[in-house]
Design an enzyme around this catalytic site. Structure first.
Site, PDB file in Angstrom:
ATOM      1  N   LYS A   1       6.441  -1.749   2.077  1.00  0.00           N
ATOM      2  CA  LYS A   1       5.226  -1.191   2.702  1.00  0.00           C
ATOM      3  C   LYS A   1       4.088  -2.174   2.479  1.00  0.00           C
ATOM      4  O   LYS A   1       3.263  -2.012   1.585  1.00  0.00           O
ATOM      5  CB  LYS A   1       4.936   0.189   2.100  1.00  0.00           C
ATOM      6  CG  LYS A   1       4.039   1.067   2.976  1.00  0.00           C
ATOM      7  CD  LYS A   1       4.134   2.506   2.538  1.00  0.00           C
ATOM      8  CE  LYS A   1       3.141   3.421   3.245  1.00  0.00           C
ATOM      9  NZ  LYS A   1       3.269   3.494   4.686  1.00  0.00           N
TER      10      LYS A   1
ATOM     11  N   TYR B   1       0.833  -1.205   0.000  1.00  0.00           N
ATOM     12  CA  TYR B   1       0.000   0.000   0.000  1.00  0.00           C
ATOM     13  C   TYR B   1       0.865   1.251   0.000  1.00  0.00           C
ATOM     14  O   TYR B   1       2.080   1.187   0.208  1.00  0.00           O
ATOM     15  CB  TYR B   1      -0.960   0.004   1.196  1.00  0.00           C
ATOM     16  CG  TYR B   1      -0.316   0.371   2.525  1.00  0.00           C
ATOM     17  CD1 TYR B   1       0.517  -0.511   3.200  1.00  0.00           C
ATOM     18  CD2 TYR B   1      -0.541   1.628   3.100  1.00  0.00           C
ATOM     19  CE1 TYR B   1       1.104  -0.165   4.412  1.00  0.00           C
ATOM     20  CE2 TYR B   1       0.037   1.975   4.312  1.00  0.00           C
ATOM     21  CZ  TYR B   1       0.859   1.074   4.968  1.00  0.00           C
ATOM     22  OH  TYR B   1       1.444   1.430   6.155  1.00  0.00           O
TER      23      TYR B   1
ATOM     24  N   ARG C   1      -7.930 -20.361   0.173  1.00  0.00           N
ATOM     25  CA  ARG C   1      -6.783 -20.156   1.067  1.00  0.00           C
ATOM     26  C   ARG C   1      -5.707 -21.228   0.881  1.00  0.00           C
ATOM     27  O   ARG C   1      -5.981 -22.433   1.020  1.00  0.00           O
ATOM     28  CB  ARG C   1      -7.244 -20.140   2.521  1.00  0.00           C
ATOM     29  CG  ARG C   1      -6.114 -19.742   3.480  1.00  0.00           C
ATOM     30  CD  ARG C   1      -6.599 -19.635   4.921  1.00  0.00           C
ATOM     31  NE  ARG C   1      -5.527 -19.178   5.799  1.00  0.00           N
ATOM     32  CZ  ARG C   1      -4.557 -19.959   6.271  1.00  0.00           C
ATOM     33  NH1 ARG C   1      -4.531 -21.234   5.947  1.00  0.00           N
ATOM     34  NH2 ARG C   1      -3.604 -19.460   7.045  1.00  0.00           N
TER      35      ARG C   1
ATOM     36  N   ARG D   1       8.728   3.763  -4.416  1.00  0.00           N
ATOM     37  CA  ARG D   1       8.659   2.890  -3.235  1.00  0.00           C
ATOM     38  C   ARG D   1       7.641   1.769  -3.451  1.00  0.00           C
ATOM     39  O   ARG D   1       7.883   0.615  -3.076  1.00  0.00           O
ATOM     40  CB  ARG D   1       8.297   3.705  -1.997  1.00  0.00           C
ATOM     41  CG  ARG D   1       8.251   2.832  -0.746  1.00  0.00           C
ATOM     42  CD  ARG D   1       8.088   3.642   0.503  1.00  0.00           C
ATOM     43  NE  ARG D   1       6.803   4.322   0.552  1.00  0.00           N
ATOM     44  CZ  ARG D   1       6.476   5.245   1.463  1.00  0.00           C
ATOM     45  NH1 ARG D   1       7.342   5.600   2.387  1.00  0.00           N
ATOM     46  NH2 ARG D   1       5.292   5.814   1.436  1.00  0.00           N
TER      47      ARG D   1
ATOM     48  N   GLU E   1      12.390   3.226  13.974  1.00  0.00           N
ATOM     49  CA  GLU E   1      11.428   4.262  13.558  1.00  0.00           C
ATOM     50  C   GLU E   1      10.279   4.229  14.551  1.00  0.00           C
ATOM     51  O   GLU E   1      10.391   3.605  15.606  1.00  0.00           O
ATOM     52  CB  GLU E   1      10.980   4.004  12.116  1.00  0.00           C
ATOM     53  CG  GLU E   1      10.369   2.629  11.899  1.00  0.00           C
ATOM     54  CD  GLU E   1       9.975   2.356  10.451  1.00  0.00           C
ATOM     55  OE1 GLU E   1       9.771   3.310   9.685  1.00  0.00           O
ATOM     56  OE2 GLU E   1       9.862   1.169  10.094  1.00  0.00           O
TER      57      GLU E   1
ATOM     58  N   HIS F   1      -1.146 -21.077   1.161  1.00  0.00           N
ATOM     59  CA  HIS F   1      -0.001 -20.175   1.298  1.00  0.00           C
ATOM     60  C   HIS F   1       0.672 -19.899  -0.043  1.00  0.00           C
ATOM     61  O   HIS F   1       1.166 -18.811  -0.283  1.00  0.00           O
ATOM     62  CB  HIS F   1       1.025 -20.745   2.290  1.00  0.00           C
ATOM     63  CG  HIS F   1       0.589 -20.650   3.715  1.00  0.00           C
ATOM     64  ND1 HIS F   1      -0.519 -21.301   4.198  1.00  0.00           N
ATOM     65  CD2 HIS F   1       1.095 -19.967   4.767  1.00  0.00           C
ATOM     66  CE1 HIS F   1      -0.674 -21.027   5.487  1.00  0.00           C
ATOM     67  NE2 HIS F   1       0.291 -20.219   5.849  1.00  0.00           N
TER      68      HIS F   1
HETATM   69  N1  PDD Z   1       2.810   5.420   7.422  1.00  0.00           N
HETATM   70  N2  PDD Z   1       7.467   4.333   8.976  1.00  0.00           N
HETATM   71  C1  PDD Z   1       6.326   3.616   9.033  1.00  0.00           C
HETATM   72  C2  PDD Z   1       6.319   2.323   9.757  1.00  0.00           C
HETATM   73  C3  PDD Z   1       5.170   4.101   8.401  1.00  0.00           C
HETATM   74  O1  PDD Z   1       4.038   3.380   8.435  1.00  0.00           O
HETATM   75  C4  PDD Z   1       5.209   5.357   7.727  1.00  0.00           C
HETATM   76  C5  PDD Z   1       4.016   5.926   7.026  1.00  0.00           C
HETATM   77  C6  PDD Z   1       6.424   6.077   7.718  1.00  0.00           C
HETATM   78  C7  PDD Z   1       6.566   7.401   7.041  1.00  0.00           C
HETATM   79  O2  PDD Z   1       6.581   7.270   5.643  1.00  0.00           O
HETATM   80  P1  PDD Z   1       6.038   8.431   4.711  1.00  0.00           P
HETATM   81  O3  PDD Z   1       6.787   9.654   5.053  1.00  0.00           O
HETATM   82  O4  PDD Z   1       6.294   7.954   3.344  1.00  0.00           O
HETATM   83  O5  PDD Z   1       4.569   8.574   5.031  1.00  0.00           O
HETATM   84  C8  PDD Z   1       7.530   5.514   8.344  1.00  0.00           C
HETATM   85  C9  PDD Z   1       1.597   5.718   6.689  1.00  0.00           C
HETATM   86  C10 PDD Z   1       1.268   7.158   6.653  1.00  0.00           C
HETATM   87  C11 PDD Z   1       0.479   4.845   7.213  1.00  0.00           C
HETATM   88  O6  PDD Z   1       0.710   3.649   7.323  1.00  0.00           O
HETATM   89  O7  PDD Z   1      -0.614   5.329   7.463  1.00  0.00           O
END
Ligand code: PDD
Length: 281
Positions: A146, A33, A100, A52, A178, A102
């Site tokens: 992501k 996403y 379902r 990304r 983070e 894997h």
């Molecule tokens: N989250 N780290 C994590 C774990 C995140 O989920 C996000 C963003 C960021 C910051 O990335 P960016 O600057 O590209 O938004 C860092 C989004 C906003 C979310 O999951 O809602």
């Protein structure tokens, strides 16, 4: 007016979206996403988001069913159709629906869904800053993808809220990675430090923009991991993210950062960011 979704290459009302109970996103979190910012009715840094997204999709061996130009056109139209000026676009692509198992299904088609919401910038938190807690980072070793697998992030954020904090800062054995949904930066002796963009963090779009703006402002910025102790001893700290922009961290585990109020470098970066998105502050 009901919101308009981009679903399966079409623009349809939210109520018309039909997701199969066999969708692999639902079973396995098998998808990727993006969350984009919309400022003044325009997508912020769509090129960085697409790069990304392509990387995340390749990381989970998912072929994106669109190219960069097609996606950008569709998301721009989504913003327009929903008449959103300041908000976010949420886009997700799952591997599709199949019984379902894997193993990847042989014939499933990726399911693409995007919507756009009005969401004001987080003025109060950006002004006052947030309190945070620290938690062990229990996620897998591909936080750079992501993906929809966000349970560890969800639990971290929920734990923070239950402890009266705005966010949880994650660390692996004492090294800060983070936060639950944003990147973390500290300031020490006039220098910004943040975790390198490796497999342990999401390569945040806002992180990249903040580093670019800091360097343009003449503020030295280094991509080097720091510890929880360094965080506690920092002069300033802040998070960066699409929804939080540049939000000061004023305390960690009930200990004030610096003097316990947002610091001058954080403020400079906030102003530089506002200028970058075409606003005064
Ligand atoms: N989250 N780290 C994590 C774990 C995140 O989920 C996000 C963003 C960021 C910051 O990335 P960016 O600057 O590209 O938004 C860092 C989004 C906003 C979310 O999951 O809602």
């Amino acid at each position: 007016m009901s919101s308009i979704y981009w679903y399966d290459q079409q623009f349809i009302p939210a109520e018309a979206v039909r997701i199969s109970p066999q969708d692999r996103g639902y079973y396995f979190g098998d998808g990727v996403y993006e969350v984009y910012r919309v400022y003044n009715g325009r997508l912020f840094e769509p090129g960085l988001h697409f790069a990304r997204l392509a990387r995340s999709a390749a990381g989970i061996k998912l072929a994106l069913p669109f190219g960069e130009a097609e996606l950008q056109r569709a998301l721009e139209e989504l913003v327009l159709r929903n008449e959103v000026s300041e908000g976010t676009v949420y886009l997700q692509i799952t591997r599709g629906a199949a019984p379902r198992n894997h193993l990847f299904p042989a014939d499933a088609r990726p399911v693409v869904m995007a919507y756009c919401n009005e969401m004001p910038r987080p003025a109060a938190a950006m002004e006052a800053g947030i309190r945070t807690i620290t938690l062990e980072d229990t996620r897998w070793l591909h936080c750079d993808y992501k993906t929809l697998n966000l349970l560890a992030n969800v639990l971290a954020k929920q734990t923070a809220a239950e402890r009266g904090a705005g966010d949880a800062i994650l660390h692996r054995g004492g090294t800060v990675t983070e936060s639950s949904a944003s990147n973390v930066m500290i300031v020490k002796d006039g220098r910004i430090l943040t975790h390198p963009a490796d497999n342990l963090i999401l390569h945040g779009v806002t992180r990249a923009v903040a580093l670019r703006l800091a360097r343009a402002e003449g503020i030295p910025a280094e991509e080097r991991a720091f510890t929880v102790d360094e965080l506690l001893a920092a002069d300033e700290a802040f998070v960066t993210g699409t929804t939080v922009e540049v939000t000061p961290i004023i305390s960690v585990d009930d200990r004030p950062i610096g003097s316990g109020v947002p610091g001058p470098i954080t403020r400079r970066l906030q102003m530089a960011f506002a200028r970058a998105i075409g606003l005064d502050r």
